[in-house]
Design a protein around this motif. Structure first.
Motif, PDB file in Angstrom:
ATOM      1  N   CYS A   1      20.798  29.675 -26.351  1.00 26.53           N
ATOM      2  CA  CYS A   1      19.418  29.466 -26.776  1.00 26.53           C
ATOM      3  C   CYS A   1      18.647  28.718 -25.693  1.00 26.53           C
ATOM      4  O   CYS A   1      19.164  27.774 -25.074  1.00 26.53           O
TER       5      CYS A   1
ATOM      6  N   HIS B   1      16.259  26.690 -26.050  1.00 26.47           N
ATOM      7  CA  HIS B   1      15.736  25.394 -26.499  1.00 26.47           C
ATOM      8  C   HIS B   1      16.673  24.256 -26.114  1.00 26.47           C
ATOM      9  O   HIS B   1      16.367  23.453 -25.239  1.00 26.47           O
ATOM     10  N   ARG B   2      17.860  24.214 -26.721  1.00 23.05           N
ATOM     11  CA  ARG B   2      18.798  23.124 -26.465  1.00 23.05           C
ATOM     12  C   ARG B   2      20.170  23.626 -26.014  1.00 23.05           C
ATOM     13  O   ARG B   2      21.149  22.869 -26.006  1.00 23.05           O
TER      14      ARG B   2
ATOM     15  N   CYS C   1      18.883  31.366 -33.738  1.00 18.96           N
ATOM     16  CA  CYS C   1      19.739  30.266 -33.322  1.00 18.96           C
ATOM     17  C   CYS C   1      20.119  29.415 -34.536  1.00 18.96           C
ATOM     18  O   CYS C   1      19.230  29.003 -35.309  1.00 18.96           O
TER      19      CYS C   1
ATOM     20  N   TYR D   1      20.942  26.405 -34.682  1.00 20.58           N
ATOM     21  CA  TYR D   1      20.629  24.980 -34.501  1.00 20.58           C
ATOM     22  C   TYR D   1      19.216  24.655 -34.964  1.00 20.58           C
ATOM     23  O   TYR D   1      19.007  23.849 -35.876  1.00 20.58           O
ATOM     24  N   HIS D   2      18.198  25.307 -34.379  1.00 19.73           N
ATOM     25  CA  HIS D   2      16.806  25.016 -34.729  1.00 19.73           C
ATOM     26  C   HIS D   2      16.008  26.271 -35.108  1.00 19.73           C
ATOM     27  O   HIS D   2      14.785  26.224 -35.185  1.00 19.73           O
ATOM     28  N   ALA D   3      16.719  27.385 -35.300  1.00 14.99           N
ATOM     29  CA  ALA D   3      16.103  28.627 -35.785  1.00 14.99           C
ATOM     30  C   ALA D   3      15.117  29.250 -34.805  1.00 14.99           C
ATOM     31  O   ALA D   3      14.234  29.994 -35.221  1.00 14.99           O
ATOM     32  N   TRP D   4      15.258  28.959 -33.518  1.00 13.53           N
ATOM     33  CA  TRP D   4      14.504  29.757 -32.556  1.00 13.53           C
ATOM     34  C   TRP D   4      14.995  31.200 -32.699  1.00 13.53           C
ATOM     35  O   TRP D   4      16.194  31.459 -32.810  1.00 13.53           O
TER      36      TRP D   4
ATOM     37  N   VAL E   1       9.382  30.328 -33.322  1.00 14.59           N
ATOM     38  CA  VAL E   1       9.757  28.925 -33.117  1.00 14.59           C
ATOM     39  C   VAL E   1       9.176  28.111 -34.265  1.00 14.59           C
ATOM     40  O   VAL E   1       7.949  28.039 -34.416  1.00 14.59           O
TER      41      VAL E   1
ATOM     42  N   ARG F   1       5.813  25.624 -33.938  1.00 14.71           N
ATOM     43  CA  ARG F   1       5.506  26.022 -32.568  1.00 14.71           C
ATOM     44  C   ARG F   1       4.474  25.118 -31.903  1.00 14.71           C
ATOM     45  O   ARG F   1       4.591  24.791 -30.719  1.00 14.71           O
TER      46      ARG F   1
ATOM     47  N   TYR G   1       5.257  21.867 -29.601  1.00 14.01           N
ATOM     48  CA  TYR G   1       5.876  21.933 -28.278  1.00 14.01           C
ATOM     49  C   TYR G   1       4.777  22.098 -27.218  1.00 14.01           C
ATOM     50  O   TYR G   1       4.353  23.216 -26.923  1.00 14.01           O
TER      51      TYR G   1
END
Length: 388
Positions: free
Chosen positions: A85, A87-88, A109, A111-114, A125, A128, A131
């Motif tokens: 991903c 993001h992270r 994802c 983790y954070h649903a990206w 995102v 969104r 960010y």
């Protein structure tokens, strides 16, 4: 710096009469050089197109610290991305295979649903607007080079050089009768860990001199007819089943019941052929099935053998039995090779071993060593450089 793209695999080499020095089979610094100059720029087999038949189906490959995901896109094509991903850095999909879910149309994802579509574009995102630096069109998944060769899917982490099709060109006409594109997975991917250097497994695979000494079963099947030859990027080994019945029950029964395969020409109906492509994978081609075998380096002294069998649909009882017997025969061959390669790895750890002379018939080991020395000049040294 010499790279795979400008390597002349047929260039003269004053050390061509010698194998690689023993220290290159256990030195971590040399292994780092191999990763950068040989392995990351090379094609790696992942799966067959028929392993990912539906939109969102995927297969993964873990290789040199990278996870690559190959997936079937909505347009029917195949895409490859790093399984990370943006993001992270969380891994997106788990396991060796599966489906992305959500109707097979997107990757979410955990983790954070990206969320990404099957083209790798970032399409969702949560929060969104929170960010400030986010640019959706620049945060898509990282693409990986992908090539389809006769139905099999290959990826390359970086670099350039010959395609799989170009490497296999000298023998492509031999593969044509086997209908590779129609093959279906027969079993599942297996991983067999070995505490040896990947080159030892590769060398052993292409070595013909040990067959009559260490593989009595293959000798009973082929007699003295085992052949080895080397082209610039691919080695070929082969053996024709002889008519003399083996005294081993599994081998004799395989000889007896192997059924006719109508689409194969007469000279291939009882032929076993092996192709090893630079640097670390191979096709085992039998009248009854096709396997791939991949030597995945883990460290200087650890390797994973990754393999799976494929076959054309055939409900004949004789064919089902032949495939089972093939597995039994080759299980014994693999057991014999495991012991052999471990013996070599242990011996190469000795400081008394430098490089052994090669017979003129050891064409595959000569070709492999020539390319290794061209890409990593330190492989010409009997001892590792200071600091290695």
């Amino acid at each position: 710096m010499t790279g795979i793209s400008d390597l002349d695999p047929q260039a003269t080499d004053p050390l061509s009469d010698w194998g690689l020095p023993g220290w290159t089979y256990g030195n971590e610094r040399f292994f780092k050089e191999e990763q950068d100059k040989i392995l990351r720029p090379s094609w790696q087999i992942v799966c067959h197109l028929n392993d990912v038949p539906k939109s969102g189906d995927f297969h993964t490959l873990d290789f040199l610290g990278e996870s690559v995901v190959v997936l079937r896109a909505r347009d029917g094509g195949v895409r490859a991305f790093t399984n990370v991903c943006r993001h992270r850095g969380a891994r997106l999909v788990d396991g060796p295979s599966g489906n992305c879910g959500k109707g097979g149309s997107r990757i979410v994802c955990p983790y954070h649903a990206w969320t990404y579509d099957l083209e790798g574009r970032l399409i969702g995102v949560p929060m969104r607007d929170d960010y400030p630096a986010l640019e959706m069109d620049k945060q898509g998944l990282v693409k990986v080079d992908v090539e389809i060769y006769r139905g099999f899917v290959f990826v390359r982490l970086e670099g350039d050089g010959p395609s799989v099709a170009e490497m296999m060109a000298p023998y492509d006409h031999e593969l044509a009768p086997y209908r590779f594109e129609e093959l279906q997975p027969f079993g599942r991917v297996t991983l067999r860990p070995r505490t040896v250097n990947w080159k030892n497994i590769s060398d052993n695979y292409s070595d013909g001199l040990h067959i009559p000494i260490a593989h009595p079963g293959l000798t009973r099947l082929f007699g003295k007819g085992y052949g080895v030859e080397a082209q610039p990027w691919v080695d070929k080994m082969w053996g024709q089943l002889i008519d003399e019945p083996s005294n081993n029950p599994s081998e004799r029964l395989y000889q007896d019941i192997l059924p006719d395969v109508p689409h194969l020409p007469p000279e291939r109906k009882r032929l076993w052929t092996y192709f090893k492509l630079w640097p670390n994978f191979a096709f085992d081609i039998y009248p009854d099935q096709v396997d791939f075998m991949q030597f995945i380096p883990v460290s200087a002294t650890q390797t994973l053998i990754r393999e799976i069998a494929y076959a054309l649909p055939d409900d004949r009882r004789e064919m089902k039995a032949a495939r089972y017997l093939n597995w039994r025969i080759n299980r014994q061959v693999n057991t014999e090779d495991t012991v052999l390669v471990a013996r070599v790895q242990e011996g190469m750890a000795s400081r008394t071993f430098t490089a052994g002379p090669l017979a003129s018939s050891e064409v595959s080991l000569r070709s492999f060593g020539r390319k290794m020395r061209a890409l990593i000049p330190e492989a010409r040294l009997d001892r590792p450089p200071t600091g290695w």
